[in-house]
Design an enzyme around this catalytic site. Sequence first.
Site, PDB file in Angstrom:
ATOM      1  N   HIS A  82      55.854  21.481 -69.928  1.00 40.10           N
ATOM      2  CA  HIS A  82      56.929  21.377 -70.908  1.00 40.10           C
ATOM      3  C   HIS A  82      56.418  21.858 -72.254  1.00 40.10           C
ATOM      4  O   HIS A  82      55.341  21.479 -72.683  1.00 40.10           O
ATOM      5  CB  HIS A  82      57.413  19.927 -71.038  1.00 40.10           C
ATOM      6  N   ASP A 161      69.342  10.335 -73.288  1.00 38.42           N
ATOM      7  CA  ASP A 161      68.689  11.311 -74.177  1.00 38.42           C
ATOM      8  C   ASP A 161      69.674  12.384 -74.598  1.00 38.42           C
ATOM      9  O   ASP A 161      69.684  12.816 -75.758  1.00 38.42           O
ATOM     10  CB  ASP A 161      67.469  11.947 -73.508  1.00 38.42           C
ATOM     11  N   ARG A 168      71.036  13.091 -82.964  1.00 42.12           N
ATOM     12  CA  ARG A 168      69.873  13.390 -83.836  1.00 42.12           C
ATOM     13  C   ARG A 168      70.001  14.780 -84.441  1.00 42.12           C
ATOM     14  O   ARG A 168      69.668  15.000 -85.601  1.00 42.12           O
ATOM     15  CB  ARG A 168      68.578  13.304 -83.020  1.00 42.12           C
ATOM     16  N   SER A 183      62.184  11.366 -76.000  1.00 43.67           N
ATOM     17  CA  SER A 183      63.179  12.320 -75.512  1.00 43.67           C
ATOM     18  C   SER A 183      62.571  13.224 -74.436  1.00 43.67           C
ATOM     19  O   SER A 183      63.123  13.393 -73.343  1.00 43.67           O
ATOM     20  CB  SER A 183      63.672  13.146 -76.708  1.00 43.67           C
ATOM     21  N   LYS A 187      62.875  12.798 -69.856  1.00 48.10           N
ATOM     22  CA  LYS A 187      63.342  13.876 -68.967  1.00 48.10           C
ATOM     23  C   LYS A 187      62.240  14.290 -67.986  1.00 48.10           C
ATOM     24  O   LYS A 187      62.494  14.548 -66.817  1.00 48.10           O
ATOM     25  CB  LYS A 187      63.783  15.088 -69.791  1.00 48.10           C
TER      26      LYS A 187
HETATM   27  N1  URA Z   1      62.705  18.686 -77.168  1.00 44.73           N
HETATM   28  C1  URA Z   1      63.329  17.622 -76.630  1.00 44.73           C
HETATM   29  O1  URA Z   1      63.682  17.623 -75.460  1.00 44.73           O
HETATM   30  N2  URA Z   1      63.555  16.546 -77.409  1.00 44.73           N
HETATM   31  C2  URA Z   1      63.181  16.480 -78.705  1.00 44.73           C
HETATM   32  O2  URA Z   1      63.395  15.468 -79.332  1.00 44.73           O
HETATM   33  C3  URA Z   1      62.527  17.603 -79.265  1.00 44.73           C
HETATM   34  C4  URA Z   1      62.296  18.697 -78.473  1.00 44.73           C
END
Ligand code: URA
Length: 433
Positions: A82, A161, A168, A183, A187
């Site tokens: 990621h 999220d 946000r 966040s 995931k």
């Molecule tokens: N990527 C994400 O999935 N969440 C965040 O808060 C920032 C970058």
Amino acid sequence: MFVLDLILKKRNGMKLNREEVEYFVRGYTNGDIEDYQAAAFLMAVYFQGMDAEETLYLTEAMLNSGDIVDLSEIPGIKTDKHSTGGVGDKTTLIVAPVVASCGVPVAKMSGRGLGHTGGTIDKLESIPGFQTSLTREQLIRNVKDIGLAIAGQTGNLAPADKKIYALRDVTGTVENISLIAASIMSKKLASGSDAIVLDVKVGSGAFMKSMDEAEKLAKMMVEISRGAGKKAVAVLTGMDSPLGMNIGNALEIAEAVDILKGQGPKDLREISIELAANMLMLGGKGTLESCRELAAKSIADGTAFNKLIEMVKRQGGDPSVLEDTGKLPEAPVKVEYIAERTGYIVQMNAEKFGMVSATLGAGRKTIADKIDPSAGIVLLKKYGDTVEKGEPIAILHTSRKETIPDALGILKGSVLIGEKPPSEVPIILGTIK
Ligand code: URA
């Protein structure tokens, strides 16, 4: 429990317990808590922060708000990567086939572009026919058969999220380490892999502008992964300038292919090998050094490129556009961005280049906007290069001619040209294990 009490408690710098964090996440996700109170709560978190325990409660509450993908029927150590988000960051398109071709299964769920940063799913959709929406069964079958699948999120992963991130994004509460860590990790943990390599970007084009903040974020995410029983490594990489030479969806596919064919820019190859080597190491393929060699060999002997072709065929895409990237969607309008003076490029603001690429049609302002797959930027010069007055620094690509004035306006001041060569900056800045 009342949400106002939680807002006041956090505003006054006190620590929340598990029940309180769960109450907020559950209440906001199911609509019991209104946007205005959720926004106030997030702003309190933004200023007062959360400690490691609160961040873990938040991650777990968001993780448990939706489905958790079970990949256990796929044999082997499934690895995932990621990136915290960058400009010109097409590493997944390189790293995933490299790792899969070395025998470590990759079941990758990727996202779309966000703000000035691109997304792997949008990039893959510039390959004619390529299917990014797979069912869980298709994803598992593909990984079992060929070791690799890249798809948009299957099922209902971390819906909390999704909702909190959207709020946000419009309330100035994105850039908080705990909120970002929870966040991303909610995931990642929901997508079911056994090991995770995190590419934490640092610099002007990243959410984390300083090394200190990036290190804190990396440590927090690695700790959360470990706490959830997953192996994890974070690699800190530079994002002051765009990565590679191409920004934009089809343009980035072409550059990923260049790397897989043993060509392409040095910075992109270096990051890709490092991320792939860390994934291979977590996948049990040996030491980091031997995994770097393994990754480089899979590029040199063509097995990684063949794996990408196999995945594209398997997901319904036309592989001939990878054999000949000249067949990818091409922009009808190309405009040069010219140097205003002679000297060395001492700064190339990655965020601005990302915004320009999105303006040209490579990104979206709203979720309903349509992407122009051919839009983006090809850099002709990079940080540290010399440039003559009047020489092109970059070429803007678009199908939407009317975007050019805005794009050139954003670019103004985004490249600084100095008299002396700037100091060299490494692209790999550190690793957190
Ligand atoms: N990527 C994400 O999935 N969440 C965040 O808060 C920032 C970058």
